[in-house]
Design a protein around this motif. Structure first.
Motif, PDB file in Angstrom:
ATOM      1  N   SER A  41       6.274-103.498  -5.487  1.00 30.12           N
ATOM      2  CA  SER A  41       7.390-102.576  -5.694  1.00 30.12           C
ATOM      3  C   SER A  41       7.693-101.674  -4.505  1.00 30.12           C
ATOM      4  O   SER A  41       8.831-101.257  -4.324  1.00 30.12           O
ATOM      5  CB  SER A  41       7.118-101.695  -6.919  1.00 30.12           C
ATOM      6  OG  SER A  41       5.968-100.885  -6.710  1.00 30.12           O
ATOM      7  N   TYR A  45      11.498-100.479  -3.149  1.00 28.97           N
ATOM      8  CA  TYR A  45      12.019 -99.113  -3.165  1.00 28.97           C
ATOM      9  C   TYR A  45      12.408 -98.663  -1.761  1.00 28.97           C
ATOM     10  O   TYR A  45      13.437 -98.013  -1.560  1.00 28.97           O
ATOM     11  CB  TYR A  45      10.982 -98.154  -3.753  1.00 28.97           C
ATOM     12  CG  TYR A  45      10.854 -98.242  -5.254  1.00 28.97           C
ATOM     13  CD1 TYR A  45      11.948 -98.006  -6.079  1.00 28.97           C
ATOM     14  CD2 TYR A  45       9.642 -98.568  -5.849  1.00 28.97           C
ATOM     15  CE1 TYR A  45      11.834 -98.092  -7.454  1.00 28.97           C
ATOM     16  CE2 TYR A  45       9.517 -98.659  -7.231  1.00 28.97           C
ATOM     17  CZ  TYR A  45      10.619 -98.419  -8.028  1.00 28.97           C
ATOM     18  OH  TYR A  45      10.508 -98.514  -9.389  1.00 28.97           O
ATOM     19  N   VAL A  78      11.366 -90.225  -6.362  1.00 31.58           N
ATOM     20  CA  VAL A  78      11.348 -91.516  -7.049  1.00 31.58           C
ATOM     21  C   VAL A  78       9.958 -91.671  -7.645  1.00 31.58           C
ATOM     22  O   VAL A  78       8.966 -91.711  -6.921  1.00 31.58           O
ATOM     23  CB  VAL A  78      11.643 -92.685  -6.095  1.00 31.58           C
ATOM     24  CG1 VAL A  78      11.599 -94.010  -6.851  1.00 31.58           C
ATOM     25  CG2 VAL A  78      12.994 -92.504  -5.418  1.00 31.58           C
ATOM     26  N   THR A  80       7.544 -93.681 -10.757  1.00 34.24           N
ATOM     27  CA  THR A  80       7.511 -94.849 -11.627  1.00 34.24           C
ATOM     28  C   THR A  80       6.214 -94.860 -12.412  1.00 34.24           C
ATOM     29  O   THR A  80       5.196 -94.320 -11.961  1.00 34.24           O
ATOM     30  CB  THR A  80       7.667 -96.151 -10.818  1.00 34.24           C
ATOM     31  OG1 THR A  80       7.827 -97.248 -11.712  1.00 34.24           O
ATOM     32  CG2 THR A  80       6.459 -96.394  -9.927  1.00 34.24           C
ATOM     33  N   PRO A 114      10.738 -96.908 -13.753  1.00 34.17           N
ATOM     34  CA  PRO A 114      11.045 -95.983 -12.652  1.00 34.17           C
ATOM     35  C   PRO A 114      12.021 -94.891 -13.079  1.00 34.17           C
ATOM     36  O   PRO A 114      12.860 -95.085 -13.957  1.00 34.17           O
ATOM     37  CB  PRO A 114      11.672 -96.894 -11.599  1.00 34.17           C
ATOM     38  CG  PRO A 114      12.271 -98.010 -12.384  1.00 34.17           C
ATOM     39  CD  PRO A 114      11.410 -98.200 -13.608  1.00 34.17           C
ATOM     40  N   VAL A 116      14.505 -91.923 -11.049  1.00 42.19           N
ATOM     41  CA  VAL A 116      15.021 -91.420  -9.777  1.00 42.19           C
ATOM     42  C   VAL A 116      15.704 -90.082 -10.021  1.00 42.19           C
ATOM     43  O   VAL A 116      16.519 -89.950 -10.941  1.00 42.19           O
ATOM     44  CB  VAL A 116      16.023 -92.410  -9.142  1.00 42.19           C
ATOM     45  CG1 VAL A 116      16.522 -91.880  -7.804  1.00 42.19           C
ATOM     46  CG2 VAL A 116      15.383 -93.778  -8.969  1.00 42.19           C
TER      47      VAL A 116
END
Length: 368
Positions: A41, A45, A78, A80, A114, A116
């Motif tokens: 991941s 990102y 961000v 997750t 996730p 944001v």
């Protein structure tokens, strides 16, 4: 993300417990999927944030060409969450002493959620940063960090002594063509002298001022003679003070007036090639030259940036955005434009750093 392990192997009825032990051993090897989840991941990102930052910067350039408002929306955070689950099963079948089968079935579920958080950059402090002229320290930093002197000066400086670099382009598109030719020639001469290793910017010892220093052999070069003539400098000197002001005219000082970041954005926004339909509809200012004919802004931004437009999404774009029914983009093979765009991102980071904004946060859950 699912993983399934299915193994068929002959066993006797008394082997049921070894089968379960083998199943647990296999699943135990997958009990720590966290590092692999990060590996899968993090790059995604990183790529997504960089691409959307580029799209936002390009979008704001296009907005300014249409005299629309700027808006910067930063990804403040961000985060997750990963959840892990596992299930297992075993089946045993017996038909005869010669034929018996056992099946082990294991599943691992990794779920990512996730979130944001976006923060609009606005308010007094941010606007002041946008409108503050780039400092000489930043100018010298950019010039010494690998960008060509010609690129740095043409983008960041609006005037050197009496040479104007399209000063009317620091705001909304003007009605009449700007003056820029002599400044551009001076910037090119500076670059040529740099490539010949004839000068370097430096701070004088013990003083808070910058200077431009030429080597002794530079005074014999045609480039040097043309440069000091254009800038009205004393040709008998090799060291000139650099000052971010236009007040001094003594032949010993190179007076520089830099642009603000907003001025840089407006200047480069004139590299946007507006569709003919929008020009005809009066959605942008149609600049004219001294002859009354339409002025080509490409002559000002040539070698710096070109932002093309298309009615369809381009296939060969380094960065592209849709706006007002058209696509605007930088061609992936246009290395000059990509270099200037990359430098623009650095200027934005330098000018907007450490801005504390008391603005509403927008938090969006990205997962299902």
């Amino acid at each position: 993300m699912f993983g399934m392990i299915q193994i068929a192997m002959p066993q006797r009825p008394s082997a049921a417990m070894p089968l379960l032990a083998f199943m647990l051993l296999v699943l135990g090897g997958c009990q720590n999927p966290g590092p692999r989840a990060i590996e899968a991941s993090r790059t995604d990102y990183n790529t997504a944030i960089l691409e959307t930052d580029d799209e936002q910067l390009l979008l704001n350039l296009v907005r300014l060409r249409y005299r629309d408002r700027l808006m910067f929306l930063e990804a403040a955070s961000v985060t997750t969450q990963f959840s892990f689950g596992a299930s297992a099963g075993a089946a045993y079948g017996y038909q005869s002493l010669a034929r018996e089968n056992s099946v082990i079935d294991g599943r691992i579920l990794i779920e990512e959620k996730p979130t944001v958080t976006y923060q609009p950059l606005q308010g007094k402090e941010f606007v002041e940063k946008l409108l503050t002229r780039i400092s000489l320290d930043t100018l010298v930093l950019l010039d010494g960090s690998g960008w060509s002197s010609e690129r740095v000066f043409r983008v960041c400086v609006e005037r050197m002594n009496d040479l104007r670099n399209a000063t009317s382009a620091d705001g909304p598109t003007p009605d009449h063509a700007p003056v820029f030719e002599d400044f551009e020639r001076a910037a090119i001469l500076l670059q040529e002298l740099l490539e010949l290793d004839m000068f370097a910017g430096a701070r004088t010892s013990g003083e808070e001022r910058s200077v431009i220093r030429f080597r002794p052999e530079a005074v014999e070069l045609d480039q040097y003679k043309k440069l000091v003539e254009l800038l009205q400098l004393d040709p008998n000197r090799r060291v000139y003070s650099l000052e971010n002001t236009l007040d001094r005219r003594d032949g010993r000082t190179l007076s520089i007036r830099t642009r603000s970041f907003q001025g840089v954005m407006y200047f480069l926004s004139h590299a946007v090639e507006v569709p003919e339909a929008d020009i005809a509809a009066g959605r942008v200012t149609a600049t004219v030259g001294d002859d009354g004919q339409p002025f080509d802004w490409g002559t000002v931004t040539e070698g710096l940036m070109r932002i093309r437009s298309s009615s369809e999404r381009p296939d060969n774009a380094a960065v592209a955005v849709a706006y007002r029914g058209h696509w605007f983009y930088i061609d992936d093979s246009d290395l000059d434009s990509k270099s200037t765009f990359s430098m623009l991102g650095q200027i934005y980071a330098l000018q907007s750093s450490e801005v504390r904004v008391a603005a509403p946060l927008l938090t969006l859950p990205v997962g299902n």
